[in-house]
Each structure stands twice: as C-alpha cells, then as structure tokens.
Design an enzyme around this catalytic site. Structure first.
Site, PDB file in Angstrom:
ATOM      1  N   SER A  47     -11.528  -6.874   6.649  1.00 43.68           N
ATOM      2  CA  SER A  47     -12.569  -6.268   5.847  1.00 43.68           C
ATOM      3  C   SER A  47     -13.021  -7.351   4.874  1.00 43.68           C
ATOM      4  CB  SER A  47     -11.973  -5.072   5.110  1.00 43.68           C
ATOM      5  OG  SER A  47     -12.987  -4.244   4.646  1.00 43.68           O
ATOM      6  N   ARG A  62      -0.417   2.064  13.230  1.00 43.01           N
ATOM      7  CA  ARG A  62      -1.059   0.834  12.749  1.00 43.01           C
ATOM      8  C   ARG A  62      -1.034   0.697  11.230  1.00 43.01           C
ATOM      9  NH1 ARG A  62      -7.566   1.046  13.412  1.00 43.01           N
ATOM     10  NH2 ARG A  62      -7.914   2.670  11.861  1.00 43.01           N
ATOM     11  N   HIS A  63      -0.175   1.445  10.555  1.00 42.54           N
ATOM     12  CA  HIS A  63      -0.053   1.310   9.102  1.00 42.54           C
ATOM     13  C   HIS A  63       1.364   0.922   8.699  1.00 42.54           C
ATOM     14  CE1 HIS A  63      -3.845   3.619   8.998  1.00 42.54           C
ATOM     15  NE2 HIS A  63      -4.031   2.987   7.847  1.00 42.54           N
ATOM     16  N   GLU A  80       0.364   4.149   0.721  1.00 46.85           N
ATOM     17  CA  GLU A  80      -0.293   5.206   1.484  1.00 46.85           C
ATOM     18  C   GLU A  80       0.735   5.953   2.304  1.00 46.85           C
ATOM     19  OE1 GLU A  80      -3.959   4.327   3.901  1.00 46.85           O
ATOM     20  OE2 GLU A  80      -3.745   2.421   2.842  1.00 46.85           O
ATOM     21  N   ARG A  92      -1.723  -6.852  12.354  1.00 44.07           N
ATOM     22  CA  ARG A  92      -2.699  -6.247  13.279  1.00 44.07           C
ATOM     23  C   ARG A  92      -3.238  -7.278  14.273  1.00 44.07           C
ATOM     24  NH1 ARG A  92      -6.403  -1.649  10.365  1.00 44.07           N
ATOM     25  NH2 ARG A  92      -4.667  -0.356   9.674  1.00 44.07           N
ATOM     26  N   ARG A 105       0.842  -1.199   0.000  1.00 41.04           N
ATOM     27  CA  ARG A 105       0.000   0.000   0.000  1.00 41.04           C
ATOM     28  C   ARG A 105       0.878   1.250   0.000  1.00 41.04           C
ATOM     29  NH1 ARG A 105      -5.035  -2.031   2.450  1.00 41.04           N
ATOM     30  NH2 ARG A 105      -5.279  -3.961   1.240  1.00 41.04           N
ATOM     31  N   GLU A 138      -9.806  -2.329  13.531  1.00 36.46           N
ATOM     32  CA  GLU A 138     -10.133  -3.211  12.415  1.00 36.46           C
ATOM     33  C   GLU A 138      -9.009  -4.202  12.118  1.00 36.46           C
ATOM     34  OE1 GLU A 138     -10.385  -1.228   8.577  1.00 36.46           O
ATOM     35  OE2 GLU A 138      -9.936  -3.223   7.787  1.00 36.46           O
TER      36      GLU A 138
END
Lengths: 550, 550
Positions: free
Chosen positions: B472, B324-325, B318, B524, B316, B469
């Site tokens: 998903s 948490r990323h 991002e 996670r 990712r 989370e």
C-alpha cells in the site's frame, strides 16, 4: 489530461486568498471596524495593482516565484533531467536543473544575490546577478528566499578562480537563470548551522566556544527539534555510515552462507530472567518485548539453519540514563554451528569487524572524516599485523592489577575499568579493537557453556571498540539436560519448565549441533567508530527512560 | 593446553556416572534395599566387564560411538576439513569428513546398514558394510542411530550405477569408514517427514491423502513443535527465499541511493488513529508499538534524507484470524522524494518487484521449485512486454462490474473482489502482478495527497500478487497546513496538535519536498510468490491473536 507543466508559477488547486472575508462578516456587527478594514482593503488592492504593473514590466517574471503545491497534477513528467551536484565537475559550462535547499541567502546591493545551496552532503555557491535578461525583481526575490526552503534552480556551472570557502564545492559556482521555491520554509526553531557544530561538553546545557560568539546547543534542544537537527551534514553522515555498517554486516555474512532471519519481538513470557523487560497488553493477555533474539536464533540452529543473522530492534527496560544506553536499539545478531571449537566463531566475528572497519575507511571515508573533524576524534587504530588482540579475561585482570586497579580474579569489570583496559591494550597492541575471552561463568547468562579448563570460567567473549563493549557472545549449551541443570543453578534460578522456557530447552533434545554466536549493538559500533560523545546521536529518534518522542 | 583431538570417543569434562551413589546413601537407613542395590551393582559391573571385553575385540572400536559434549576443550582445531555435500561431484573417490543429521537408518541383515543423511537441502545415501576392517558391532550401532541425531561421518564418495530415489543426491553414495554421534536425538514429537508434506486443506485438522496411509498433519500441531517442523527441507527453502527477498530489496534500492534506516518501534502516542495498536508499559508511562514506520520515514524525508528504506517489525493489534494476517510481520518500507510526479515512485516500485521476481527465478530457483512442487502451485506469471499492468481504480471497478460484481465507484474492495480482479487482470494482461492506482480518498489515511483530477480520489496505489495485496502506498501531503486540514476532515478526525502528531505535522513547515513511498508485507510476498495456503508458514515463529509461543 493536462499539458506537461514546466516548473513555473501557476495555480494548482489552492483557493485564492481573500483576506477581507472575515472582515466583511464582522462588519455586519461592528460598523466602525468594517470601515477601517474596507480602507485597508482599498490600500491593499492599490498596492497589489501597483505590484502587478511592476510584474508586467518584469522581464524575469516567468523565471522565478513560488511553485504551487506539487499534487502530481500532470501525469506526464516534463522530462527535465535533474542533476546531482556530485557530478558537477563533468557539467562545466552546461546549463543544469537541480533540486536543492537554501543554507543561506546574502544580498550584495540591489543587483546581486549570493546563495549557498545544499543537496545531500554537497553545498554550492549560486549567484543571481541583475542583467539585461535578469530583473532586479528576481534578484530581490532571491535575496529574500527563506533558509531551508526547497528550490528548483536552473543555472550554468562556471569554474571560479579562487576556491570558495563557504561551500563544499570549491571550484565551481552556479550562475542562476531560473529559481523557483518548491516548498517554503517557515522560521526554524533551531538553526541547522547550530546542529552542524559539536555538542557542549558533558553536563553543560549550552556552552560558548572560545573565539566564537554562538553558544553550542545542547543535546536535548537538538532532540526536541530532531527533524531540523537531522538536516545537518554531520547527522546525514552518521546515518549513511549506520546504513553502511548494516550493508557490510550482511554482505560479509551473506557471502558465508548466513540466512537473514526475523524473530518475534512479542514474546508470550519474559523469558530472559524477567528483569528489565517491557510488558505489552496483548489482547486479553500479557506479553513482553524481546530483550534480544537469543532464544529464537538458537532455536533456528536447533532447526538446522546452520548460520543465521538478524538485524532488528532490541528492547531493554533498564532505567539507565547514560551516554551509551538506549531503551530501544538495533541488534546485529548472528548464531552459527561450529565444527570443533567456539574459537572458529570468534575468528569469524573478528574477521567480520576487520572487514567492516576496512570498508568504512574506503567506502565511507568522506562521511567518517566529516564527522570526526567536528569532534576532533583520532583515527581508529587497528593492529599492523592484522591480528586482533585476543586476551583471556584472567590476563585482562592481571593487566589492570599491574596498572593499579584493585579487583579479584572473577570480578566483573566496571565501565571505567573497561575503558582503562582499552587504553592498556591500545598501548601494548596498538589496537582500538580487541576481544576479551573466557569470562567468569557467574556473570554470564545461564545458557553459556562452562569452560572445560576452569569451572568458574566460561566459553564466552566480549568485543570492545575504544575500550567500550560492542558485542557479547559465547558458545551456548546445546544439551538439554546440562542446560536445565545450569538454569536451576543460576543466580537467580530459572525454571527450565517455565513459560517460554520449555520450548527452548526441549529443542536441544533432538540432536542440536554445537554452536556459538553474538550480538552487536549497531549504535555503539557507529558511536565508537566515530568517537561520538553520546549514543543518542546515532539513533534517528532515540528512546531512553525520559524520551519517547518525537 | 591439550593435544588436538580427532573426532573420537573420549571424555570431556562430564563427571562419570555413578549409579550406586544414591543407593549407598539410602543403604545407611534401609539395609534391605541396600543389599538389593548392591546385587544390582554387581550384575551391572559384570555386564560392563563383558561389554568391555567384547569392545576389546571390536576392530572398529575407535571408528564409531557417541562423542562427548563438545565443550571446546581443545583450543587447537584438528584441522580436518569438513566437506559440503553440495560439492560432492568434485569429490568422487575421495575420503571426506562431514557433519550431517540422520533422516533415517535402515538395517539389512547383520552386515549392512543404509542411512539417509541430510546436510542443508541435500540428502545422501550412506552405506555401512561389515568387512575385514569394519566390525558388525559398528554396523549394529549405525542401524540403531536415532533419527535426527547429528553425526560426524568419514567415508569415501562413490558413484552409483542406478540413480538413488530416496535422496536428493542421485549419483553418489558414501561408503562409511567412521561414524560418530555428536548430538543424539530423543524420540521426536513430530516427524520431519510429516513436516515435508503439504498441509491438509483448509478447515481439516488432519487429512489422509488418497493412496497414502499417513495423515497430513495440521498447521497447529506443526507450529506447536515448530523447531522440529522447521527442519523440513520445504521450510528451509521458504526461509532462504525470505532472506533472499530482503537481500534483493536492499540490493536494488541500495544501488539507487536509498539509506537503510531504523525507526523507533516504541511510540509515545498511538499516532495512527489509535485503533489496533498494542499498548506498552513504559516505566511509569503508557507507550505504544508502531503500526508502521510511516510517520518516522516521512520525517526522515523532511530531514533531507532523499531516499530511505527500512526492514523491520510491524505490529497490528487486529483480531483477524485469517490465512493472511499476522499481529507481527516484517515491513519492507521505502519513502523517497520525487521530482514532478508520484508515478516516478510507482515506476521504481514496479521495477523493484520485477527485479525481485527475476532474481528469485534465477538465484532461488531450486528453493522455489522445491516448495511449489509440494503445493503443486503454478509458475508466477509476468507480462511478456515487461510492462506491469497499471490499472486506475475506476477501471478496476468497471472490470468487476462487467464480470457481475455489484459495487459503486468509490467502494473499497472486499478480499473476494480483490481475488476476482486478480483473475480478470491475469486473463486480460497475462500477469500475476499489477498495480491499482488512484484509490478513493475516503478509504485511505489522512496524510494521502488528494487527486488533482477528482477530489474523491487520491494519489495512492496498491500492488497485488496473485490477486492479493502486498503493498500500500501513496504520495503524502508535504504541506503542513493542508495536512492539518485533511486530518481534521478525516473520518474519524485526527487532532494535528495531539500527542505524537504535532512533531509530525510541524516537520512539513520547513520546506519539505514532494514525496511518496510504500510498505510491502514481506511475508505476503513470500506467501504469494510460492502460492502457500497460510501466511504463518512464512514466519519462523508466527504471532496471531491466539499464538505468542514458541
């Protein structure tokens, strides 16, 4: 919340089709056309009314049809138990419900339809026969159901007198009472039946096999329609076996204390020499895809993880368009401390592979036999003694020379020479699996421990299946100074203080134990176990210099 | 081939050091310097002779020292059985040989050395005491052995009267008879002892804990020296648990017929919207790193693989710098057919996680307790009923509104709102794990099946641990026409005929069954199971926008 809904034809959100809508719009502009359309509409309505009248008389009208799209409207399941056709022998004379898909549907007059239905690796014959309780409408519907559609079928399991040739389930058939299409298949761009048959021999795009009318479909066509191609039983069997090899790898090593790790695939530097590496745009920097987990797994050993394993993608930007190269494949990697001698690790690797072969032969026999029968491949031979041939590289060279090959003591082997040596080893030791030990130092990576017996050799090994390499491994240098020295002396030289290298070299300054390991190519193990002509057949969506889709 | 070699100080291939070699060369040019060097050499020789004389009198001279670099000179192992300290209780009064490394060495006068030795998660106290058979030279050597060096120790296991506080093995110690350094550690840039202690609280680079003199070391320093940091027992425990979660995931799903697959990480097109995707230079073309195996795993379902799972890297791009990323993490993915309702799949996912939690509590209790004790984290609470709370999204919104949050029916939740809801669910249901079902359609991917109850909702779900989370998932659209329609209507719109999309959309034209699935973030699960403050602690070599090394 709605009532529980049995598998019956009801509507579920899909808007009713109104074929005249566009026609009416256009009619405002073109009167003549509109009149034609109106007439067509009238005819259509008449036809529909007629059909509805027929349906009203249809005694089976609630027993077949197309189901609406399952949108999970009804949160309470019907509770209808869906059967697995693998259990069919225990279901004789019982009425079962099962999901399946259509291999083919064959009409026989107006009163009978035969269907071949598939579920997983099983196929079964189903009969839809008109009777007092089953209408000819339903027979006609069954005769016309399109190949590869997904069905929910209700029927009774009946034993047959003559074995059924066209299905994998020979002794039973299904007498159908209900048949619903859950998902209708459109016309296929590739026939699954064709995907079940072997590839044409190398080089040919298509080939007509003797005695058969249908041409063999080439690999490119199959890969272009991979989601249809993959439906073939042979392909399911290949990927069940591939999954099995991973399971067996982890089972064997897990029992021996190996920890499964995940090392990064994005690296800040092209650490392993810089050639054949894919470059990644990483925010405003350059990064690279890992060509192996080599450095990271050794760093784990230096971090006191005594035994580690990894299953992960490996990326090679090699412009190799061969039957055994991929640009992305799956590495089965391991690295471990040893106590006194790297042969401890070689022994474990050999035991691991013997375990995998043994268990493939028992747990995955059905799948193995299915694939090998299509390609007429011989069984994979293992030595009766249970002892894997472990051949020094120099001995391998000698064997090849005696068999007429022209090569020097420290030469690397070409692919044809490897295959030749494989045949010689098979003749001499009766084994399709063997280890070549003590490779020349010059043809191995810089982190390879030199041999104490001959400075031109090294404590390194390859493993082979059917004469082709499946693993490369070695004792690694666990002393920072010796490692740096070997890196500088390597051809081409590697800077031990360079980006991506300093962290790696430094980790051996803090008391790292001696260790060795290796990396298997998962796809190659599957390819050579099954004797497949092309490695692409063992990758769901293969990647090579020409192919990055689908 | 040489004799089997016991762990004793011999030479092994390394050239002897000749400190005067360079000096002699230079001497030919600079006479004066040469004379100085020659004098130095003479002094050195005298010193060496003196040492050798002392060594000749040393009764223990064959019982300690630095081993030569293990280059696997001797292909026959000595056969000396190496012991695992986990078995120490069964080895009382026996003499054992074991590999270990040095936590610390403490002198006590000239006749006694205490060492803390570590092997895996165990540490043991070792005593080297001068006696008639053990020289003071050897005691001195043991007192000075450097922290983190790897040793091979021979000694007798002895029960102690008072439990030993400083070691994990409380009831036994080792009375050492031989002690060899296998790999000597240089001065460490980070103390392993410091890596055993918690991180400073968020924001602080370093922090001095009350009552303790040593500052807490910040995460960046630790990650810069990750191979030292990872040696800490707490870090070993984290990665043993991470490996365990993978094993349990595969064990549970394997027993239920899931096939482990490997889908390509290199994609020809940025298929999932195009944002946050890493670009790869693929020969002369552009390619992209997969942001999830979503499309490929669905294509496997369309190819009649009824149940598939994958463990693989997910990328990712991002620019998120949170606790948490990660830009590269491990996805635990699964996808499966269902018969009537996607809640079949949700139920399986809940059962899977309950299985994982249960088995972590039994098989990995020691590791879990070790980590949680450092961070003083509470046990992970599960509902006594065994029923996982399954809360409709609209109900979650209601709970938050009643607790004072200001948000609308179809709003996405912020991270603080998610955490708040987690606390509310824990209060009401006594569970740190729950499912939120029927998310708004607008905030989910285009392939999500709309809800049949409310067109603004969808058949999708997230799962949470400690209010954050971890998964998903959703029912996916298995009809090509509806899928294309939803893609066009999506914000931003996606072209169903675009590159990378056509193959995906088309695969649903050939009778694909209804299916659902989900993707867990492995790191996670580990982070929230253990209650760790930062996700980077659960990645061996974490990747974020700032970090691509080591």
């Amino acid at each position: 919340m709605a009532e529980p809904q049995p598998p019956a034809a009801t509507t579920d959100g899909e808007p009713p089709k109104e074929p005249s809508k566009n026609a009416l719009k256009k009619a405002q502009k073109e009167k003549e056309k509109a009149e034609k359309k109106a007439a067509a509409k009238a005819r259509e309505l008449a036809e529909r009314t007629k059909q509805q009248a027929a349906a009203a008389e249809d005694i089976s009208k609630d027993a077949y049809g197309e189901l609406p799209l399952i949108g999970s409207k009804d949160f309470k399941p019907t509770g209808a138990q869906r059967s697995d056709l693998s259990d069919i022998a225990s279901l004789e004379d019982k009425e079962i419900v099962f999901r399946c898909w259509v291999e083919n549907a064959r009409p026989q007059g107006a009163k009978l339809a035969f269907l071949n239905l598939r579920q997983g690796l099983n196929t079964v014959q189903a009969v839809v026969a008109a009777s007092e309780t089953l209408s000819k409408h339903m027979v006609k519907f069954a005769q016309n159901v399109s190949t590869e559609s997904t069905l929910v079928v209700t029927g009774t399991v009946k034993r047959v007198q003559e074995p059924i040739k066209s299905a994998t389930i020979k002794d039973f058939e299904i007498h159908v009472s209900k048949l619903f299409v859950e998902a209708k298949a459109h016309v296929l761009p590739l026939q699954v039946e064709d995907a079940e048959r072997p590839l044409p021999t190398e080089g040919a795009a298509e080939e007509i096999k003797e005695g058969e009318g249908r041409p063999l479909v080439g690999l490119n066509t199959r890969l272009n329609h991979r989601t249809i191609d993959l439906r073939a039983k042979i392909n399911h069997a290949i990927f069940v076996i591939k999954s099995g090899v991973c399971t067996l790898f982890q089972e064997f090593l897990g029992q021996r204390g190996f920890v499964l790790i995940q090392t990064p695939k994005i690296l800040g530097a092209a650490s392993e020499g810089g050639a054949n590496v894919f470059e990644v745009k990483y925010f405003d920097k350059k990064a690279f895809l890992a060509q192996s987990p080599q450095l990271a797994k050794q760093m784990c050993i230096a971090s006191r993880f005594q035994r580690v394993m990894e299953i992960g993608p490996v990326f090679r930007a090699e412009n190799s368009n061969t039957a055994r190269h991929l640009t992305e494949f799956t590495g089965l990697d391991l690295e471990m401390e040893f106590q006194e001698n790297y042969h401890e690790v070689m022994g474990l690797l050999e035991d691991l592979m013997l375990f995998i072969f043994k268990e493939l032969n028992s747990r995955y026999k059905k799948e193995t036999d299915l694939v090998r029968s299509v390609y007429h491949v011989e069984d994979f031979k293992l030595p009766e003694s249970g002892k894997v041939p472990r051949i020094p590289f120099t001995e391998g060279i000698k064997m090849l020379r005696e068999a007429g090959e022209d090569l020097n003591d420290y030469d690397d082997l070409t692919t044809p020479q490897e295959k030749h040596l494989g045949r010689l080893v098979l003749e001499k030791y009766g084994s399709d699996f063997y280890t070549l030990d003590q490779f020349p130092l010059a043809i191995r990576p810089a982190y390879t421990m030199p041999s104490p017996h001959d400075p031109k050799l090294s404590n390194s090994y390859d493993m082979f299946m059917r004469g082709q390499e499946i693993l490369s491994g070695a004792q690694r240098i666990h002393d920072a100074d010796l490692l740096a020295k070997q890196m500088r002396a390597h051809d081409p030289p590697i800077d031990p203080d360079g980006p991506g290298m300093k962290d790696y070299v430094d980790c051996f300054r803090y008391g790292c134990p001696p260790h060795a390991g290796g990396g298997f190519g998962l796809e190659r193990i599957v390819q050579f176990w099954l004797g497949l002509p092309n490695i692409r057949m063992t990758s769901l969506f293969p990647r090579d210099p020409q192919r990055v889709a689908p």
